[in-house]
Motif scaffolding. Sequence first.
Motif, short mmCIF file in Angstrom:
data_model
loop_
_atom_site.label_atom_id
_atom_site.label_comp_id
_atom_site.label_asym_id
_atom_site.label_seq_id
_atom_site.Cartn_x
_atom_site.Cartn_y
_atom_site.Cartn_z
N PRO A 188 0.96 -1.14 0.02
CA PRO A 188 -0.03 0.06 -0.19
C PRO A 188 0.98 1.27 0.03
O PRO A 188 2.05 1.28 0.70
CB PRO A 188 -0.82 -0.07 1.22
N PRO A 189 0.27 2.19 -0.67
CA PRO A 189 1.08 3.82 -0.76
C PRO A 189 1.60 4.19 0.73
O PRO A 189 2.75 4.81 0.88
CB PRO A 189 0.11 4.60 -1.51
N LYS A 190 0.59 3.98 1.64
CA LYS A 190 1.07 4.33 3.04
C LYS A 190 2.27 3.63 3.62
O LYS A 190 3.27 4.35 4.23
CB LYS A 190 0.06 4.32 3.84
N GLN A 191 2.24 2.34 3.40
CA GLN A 191 3.39 1.52 3.80
C GLN A 191 4.69 1.94 3.07
O GLN A 191 5.57 2.16 3.65
CB GLN A 191 3.09 0.14 3.84
N PHE A 192 4.56 2.14 1.75
CA PHE A 192 5.83 2.45 0.98
C PHE A 192 6.14 3.86 1.44
O PHE A 192 7.53 4.01 1.59
CB PHE A 192 5.40 2.61 -0.40
N GLU A 193 5.37 4.87 1.61
CA GLU A 193 5.87 6.32 2.27
C GLU A 193 6.46 6.15 3.37
O GLU A 193 7.59 6.73 3.73
CB GLU A 193 4.67 7.12 2.03
N GLU A 194 5.92 5.26 4.36
CA GLU A 194 6.63 5.10 5.72
C GLU A 194 7.97 4.47 5.56
O GLU A 194 8.85 5.10 6.31
CB GLU A 194 5.69 4.54 6.43
N GLU A 195 8.21 3.65 4.66
CA GLU A 195 9.62 2.85 4.54
C GLU A 195 10.26 3.76 3.61
O GLU A 195 11.44 3.96 4.18
CB GLU A 195 9.18 1.61 3.85
#
Length: 291
Positions: free
Chosen positions: A93-100
Amino acid sequence: MNYLKSSKLGFVITQLIVLVSLLLLTGCSSRNKEEPKNEGVKARESLKSKKLNVDKVKVKKDSHLKWIHYKEKCRIPILMYHSISAGNALRVPPKQFEEEMAYLKANQYYTLSTDEAIKAFETNSLPQKKVVWITLDDAYKDNYTAAFPILKKYHLHATINYITSFSQKPNHLTLSEAKTMQHSGLVDFQSHTVQHLDLNALSTDVQKQELANSKKYLDDNLKQNTRMICYPAGRYNQTTIRLANHLGYKIGLTTNEGLACVDQGWYSLARVRIAPGIDRQTFMQLLQNGY
């Protein structure tokens, strides 16, 4: 007699005044002619000065990385993503990708390009101790709509492995979108073959077509020398390796899990699979150990 003397004196004074006036006018005219020239010289000198300052900044920017040579073989985490969305085990998900990506930026990881990764393996050196190579397989449309804005936000580099025959499919990147991403300097594109077939199940001739034609497509359309092959589904054999080497690929990426090291073989490099739903602690562990 006194009157004549006075008249002559007045005439002489008048002539002197006229002469001085002419000299002053000539001087002013001369200065007026010279001033634009001086201003032009000053402008050119100013532009030269600005150009030199720009060049100095560029040199400083290009030379600030001092690659460090290591005695032991370099081990690099090559992160493996696919679609930046939700729905299955290959979609982050985009949210997880951004957090990483935010974690990588906050912890000062240097994100390698393909050419820099090859240099690292060839010279056994790194631009700094903490590096990572971000890869996204299959070139989904959301790599442009979701991943690319995040990469730009944190100024991180990524490599997208492109399936060249998929450029017309609605859920995949068009060539125009790929060019836009490439021109940003934050994304490079490498081969994921023409049709995304299991290479180890193909004849030698068909394997050669998949490897050669995808490389030519990327070389011609993106004006580059494509140097990396990413095997579809991680499937390959010794024929694949031989052909990749013959066709000018320098390295090959698998789906084998772990940190990448040339001890694995130049065409058998491992990667770190990023699954949806992992927490920060797991992500940190993957960066350190590869599993």
